[in-house]
Scaffold this active site. Structure first.
Site, mmCIF file in Angstrom:
data_model
loop_
_atom_site.group_PDB
_atom_site.id
_atom_site.type_symbol
_atom_site.label_atom_id
_atom_site.label_comp_id
_atom_site.label_asym_id
_atom_site.label_seq_id
_atom_site.Cartn_x
_atom_site.Cartn_y
_atom_site.Cartn_z
ATOM 1 C CB ALA A 15 -0.919 -0.011 1.219
ATOM 2 C CG HIS A 475 -3.843 -13.818 2.548
ATOM 3 N ND1 HIS A 475 -4.595 -14.739 1.839
ATOM 4 C CD2 HIS A 475 -2.686 -13.674 1.860
ATOM 5 C CE1 HIS A 475 -3.914 -15.129 0.768
ATOM 6 N NE2 HIS A 475 -2.753 -14.502 0.766
HETATM 7 C C1 LIG Z 1 5.161 -15.228 2.458
HETATM 8 C C2 LIG Z 1 3.989 -14.446 1.896
HETATM 9 C C3 LIG Z 1 3.358 -14.903 0.734
HETATM 10 C C4 LIG Z 1 2.267 -14.190 0.218
HETATM 11 N N1 LIG Z 1 1.739 -14.564 -1.001
HETATM 12 C C5 LIG Z 1 0.824 -13.748 -1.602
HETATM 13 C C6 LIG Z 1 0.418 -13.976 -2.949
HETATM 14 O O1 LIG Z 1 0.887 -14.886 -3.640
HETATM 15 N N2 LIG Z 1 -0.488 -13.122 -3.495
HETATM 16 C C7 LIG Z 1 -1.023 -12.082 -2.780
HETATM 17 O O2 LIG Z 1 -1.882 -11.359 -3.314
HETATM 18 N N3 LIG Z 1 -0.668 -11.857 -1.503
HETATM 19 C C8 LIG Z 1 0.274 -12.630 -0.916
HETATM 20 N N4 LIG Z 1 0.710 -12.343 0.343
HETATM 21 C C9 LIG Z 1 0.047 -11.246 1.082
HETATM 22 C C10 LIG Z 1 0.376 -9.845 0.571
HETATM 23 O O3 LIG Z 1 1.700 -9.765 0.094
HETATM 24 C C11 LIG Z 1 0.131 -8.836 1.714
HETATM 25 O O4 LIG Z 1 -1.207 -8.930 2.145
HETATM 26 C C12 LIG Z 1 0.377 -7.398 1.299
HETATM 27 O O5 LIG Z 1 1.657 -7.256 0.743
HETATM 28 C C13 LIG Z 1 0.204 -6.480 2.517
HETATM 29 O O6 LIG Z 1 0.435 -5.160 2.134
HETATM 30 P P1 LIG Z 1 0.553 -4.006 3.215
HETATM 31 O O7 LIG Z 1 0.831 -2.763 2.454
HETATM 32 O O8 LIG Z 1 -0.651 -4.040 4.092
HETATM 33 O O9 LIG Z 1 1.791 -4.398 4.151
HETATM 34 P P2 LIG Z 1 3.281 -4.783 3.761
HETATM 35 O O10 LIG Z 1 3.421 -5.010 2.292
HETATM 36 O O11 LIG Z 1 3.668 -5.898 4.656
HETATM 37 O O12 LIG Z 1 4.117 -3.470 4.065
HETATM 38 C C14 LIG Z 1 4.369 -2.940 5.333
HETATM 39 C C15 LIG Z 1 5.712 -2.236 5.272
HETATM 40 O O13 LIG Z 1 5.849 -1.375 6.384
HETATM 41 C C16 LIG Z 1 7.129 -1.531 6.938
HETATM 42 N N5 LIG Z 1 7.031 -1.164 8.356
HETATM 43 C C17 LIG Z 1 6.289 -1.780 9.291
HETATM 44 N N6 LIG Z 1 6.421 -1.161 10.489
HETATM 45 C C18 LIG Z 1 7.259 -0.127 10.294
HETATM 46 C C19 LIG Z 1 7.775 0.862 11.154
HETATM 47 N N7 LIG Z 1 7.441 0.925 12.440
HETATM 48 N N8 LIG Z 1 8.641 1.779 10.632
HETATM 49 C C20 LIG Z 1 8.972 1.745 9.320
HETATM 50 N N9 LIG Z 1 8.499 0.808 8.466
HETATM 51 C C21 LIG Z 1 7.646 -0.113 8.936
HETATM 52 C C22 LIG Z 1 7.450 -2.988 6.720
HETATM 53 O O14 LIG Z 1 8.821 -3.255 6.842
HETATM 54 C C23 LIG Z 1 6.890 -3.196 5.319
HETATM 55 O O15 LIG Z 1 7.824 -2.871 4.329
HETATM 56 C C24 LIG Z 1 1.789 -13.023 0.894
HETATM 57 C C25 LIG Z 1 2.429 -12.567 2.040
HETATM 58 C C26 LIG Z 1 3.534 -13.251 2.543
HETATM 59 C C27 LIG Z 1 4.215 -12.719 3.780
#
Ligand SMILES: Cc1cc2nc3c(=O)[nH]c(=O)nc-3n(C[C@H](O)[C@H](O)[C@H](O)COP(=O)(O)OP(=O)(O)OC[C@H]3O[C@@H](n4cnc5c(N)ncnc54)[C@H](O)[C@@H]3O)c2cc1C
Length: 538
Positions: A15, A475
């Site tokens: 995101a 997820h």
């Molecule tokens: C092993 C694995 C396999 C998956 N396979 C799939 C798939 O095949 N297809 C699919 O659609 N989804 C898949 N997912 C799920 C999907 O990738 C996630 O739901 C999605 O990326 C979440 O997005 P987000 O922006 O909410 O969080 P994230 O992408 O996790 O981003 C959060 C970011 O914030 C940073 N952060 C956190 N806290 C702090 C802080 N205090 N200070 C600074 N930075 C911080 C983190 O380091 C990270 O970079 C998978 C997830 C994993 C872990």
């Protein structure tokens, strides 16, 4: 870097990268994106099948562990989360699924105008560059390349799809198109044989514009306030405590574990819990960290009579061959996900939406290897797996602080399979998996079932097996969910945190409910729509 920006975004994940790209399109804005992890320029991040190497690697992964869970027979599940540019989109399995249209209509019906299927479809179309071409549902020309993945299909994909047909499951060439139901190939966030993460597709172009400043290896530890208004963040970098100021807004995009943790550390959360941690209570909201929604899944595995990826990925000469294919032509098994095909099916005909997701993998990893998921060194026999996970579980977990120390991991309670409904549908689903395996033409290619094995037959034994072997399919979401009423939600439909000003949560924590399917696309949607809401002045 102490400094002042228009927007400070915490977390360069799925995101956060999309948000930085979309907000940064306005050249008058200065945006700071703070990421706890480091660069994504790593071999096993760029190589799609390198995914298994990232599973436990502390250099790119928060490596969380959930509390021992009765629903998983007391086991403490490993919860990988990406900690690098691109966040979890840099370590995920790259399957591209938007979710069922009805899931978004549920969001709107829950009091979130602007989040129904008709509202989000234009955003999904605009963000994608689908190699299968544009139509009423799909887009081309957007920043994110999505591979239709029809070229690299493993020879076992067709027998798998045909066996699904034998047991009455429909074929579906595009789960992100007119309908989600059925079985077919998975589309992937892969471009030219390399992972197309949020960092590559959105962040690098955003950084090239010059008004988005990215700070890596900087962990945000708290929020600063002036009265009710969030004014910035405190963070730690190279052992130093620093601050950054947001003239307009602070936006939490730290993902479904870290964003609610940061809210709680900043005094926004369940009052009694914060007090017990010795933290001052700014906004008493019991929904922060609650409603943790996640998919649970497991694999069934067979020994095959025909070669699978095990036969080429395991021996040294095979490694050499697939390595050369990837290095010189960006093709071969290393250039795609472990999930070649799959689908969305119902365990009983009365349902309006499929309640199970299938994953076909032309390989197996029954033999564990310390510190990794041995995708690149699978079992020494031809193995084949069908994974399955629930789409809309009714069990809910929760997150709490384990300590007021911002650098400590929070306490994650998954509460898997806590309801009879979740156990009953999983039992029906594993029986369906066996029916698929017993159906021609797949049945003729199978030598024997290895997991759980032919001795596991009764309902009680099958249930015991799936509770023993299931785990998160990564997820987690809804831990700062959106809704109009602070009594039941954390952010409003414009993703603004209830009870304060100048603060939003834009990531998977803010999902109103967990969509049926993988969550990278919905998380990117949060970034895309979130930027629209901010730029519209909401
Ligand atoms: C092993 C694995 C396999 C998956 N396979 C799939 C798939 O095949 N297809 C699919 O659609 N989804 C898949 N997912 C799920 C999907 O990738 C996630 O739901 C999605 O990326 C979440 O997005 P987000 O922006 O909410 O969080 P994230 O992408 O996790 O981003 C959060 C970011 O914030 C940073 N952060 C956190 N806290 C702090 C802080 N205090 N200070 C600074 N930075 C911080 C983190 O380091 C990270 O970079 C998978 C997830 C994993 C872990």
């Amino acid at each position: 870097m102490d400094g002042e920006f228009d927007y400070v975004i915490v977390g360069a994940g799925s995101a956060g990268c999309v948000l930085a790209h979309q907000l940064g399109a306005d050249p008058t804005l200065r945006i700071l994106l703070i990421e706890a992890g480091g660069s994504d320029r790593r071999l096993f991040v760029q190589m799609p099948l390198g995914y298994g190497k990232l599973f436990h690697d502390p250099a790119v992964n928060w490596n969380y562990h959930a509390e021992p869970d009765p629903g998983l027979l007391g086991q403490s599940d490993h919860w990988p989360r990406g900690k690098l540019l691109g966040g979890s989109s840099s370590i995920n399995a790259m399957v591209w699924i938007r979710g069922h249209r009805g899931d978004y209509d549920d969001w709107r019906a829950a009091g979130n105008p602007g989040w129904g299927w008709d509202d989000v479809l234009p955003a999904f179309k605009a963000m994608e560059d689908f190699s299968g071409g544009a139509d009423a549902w799909r887009g081309v020309g957007g920043p994110l390349h999505i591979a239709a993945n029809r070229r690299h299909a493993h020879p076992l994909v067709q027998p798998f799809l045909d066996a699904c047909g034998t047991v009455g499951l429909a074929q579906n060439p595009d789960f992100n198109g007119a309908a989600q139901d059925g079985v077919g190939p998975y589309q992937l966030t892969v471009k030219g044989g390399r992972r197309n993460s949020a960092a590559r597709a959105f962040l690098r172009p955003a950084m090239a514009r010059g008004n988005v400043v990215v700070l890596t290896r900087a962990q945000v530890t708290g929020l600063t306030f002036a009265g009710r208004r969030a004014t910035g963040v405190t963070y730690r970098r190279a052992g130093r405590s620093l601050t950054a100021t947001a003239r307009r807004e602070v936006i939490l995009s730290g993902g479904a574990i870290n964003s609610p943790q940061l809210l709680m550390l900043s005094g926004i959360g369940p009052g009694a819990h914060l007090q017990a941690m010795g933290l001052p209570v700014r906004v008493d909201n019991a929904n922060v960290g609650a409603h943790l929604n996640d998919h649970q899944g497991l694999n069934y595995t067979w020994r095959m009579r025909v070669p699978t990826l095990n036969d080429i990925l395991r021996p040294w000469w095979g490694k050499l061959w697939v390595g050369a294919q990837w290095l010189f032509a960006r093709s071969g098994p290393l250039a795609v996900s472990i999930n070649h095909a799959g689908g969305f099916v119902s365990t009983d005909p009365g349902r309006s939406r499929p309640n199970m997701q299938l994953y076909m993998q032309a390989f197996s990893t029954l033999l564990p290897r310390a510190g990794e998921r041995p995708v690149l060194s699978p079992d020494p026999f031809p193995g084949f797996s069908i994974g399955l996970s629930n789409c809309r579980p009714t069990s809910r977990g929760w997150l709490q602080l384990a300590s007021p120390d911002p650098l400590a991991a929070p306490r994650i309670t998954a509460n898997a399979f806590a309801t009879p409904e979740d156990r009953a549908e999983m039992l029906a689903a594993v029986k369906l998996i066996r029916r698929i395996a017993a159906a021609p033409p797949l049945s003729g290619l199978i030598a024997e079932e290895l997991r759980p094995g032919p001795a596991v037959v009764s309902d009680a034994a099958l249930t015991m097996d799936f509770q023993r072997r299931s785990g998160t399919v990564y997820h987690p979401s809804c831990t700062a969910r959106m809704g109009p009423d602070p009594a039941t939600a954390v952010v409003d439909p414009l993703l603004r945190v209830h009870g304060v000003e100048g603060l939003r949560v834009i990531d998977a924590s803010a999902f109103a409910t967990l969509p049926g399917g993988n969550t990278n696309a919905p998380a990117m949607l949060m970034g895309w729509k979130g930027a629209e809401l901010i730029r519209a002045g909401g």
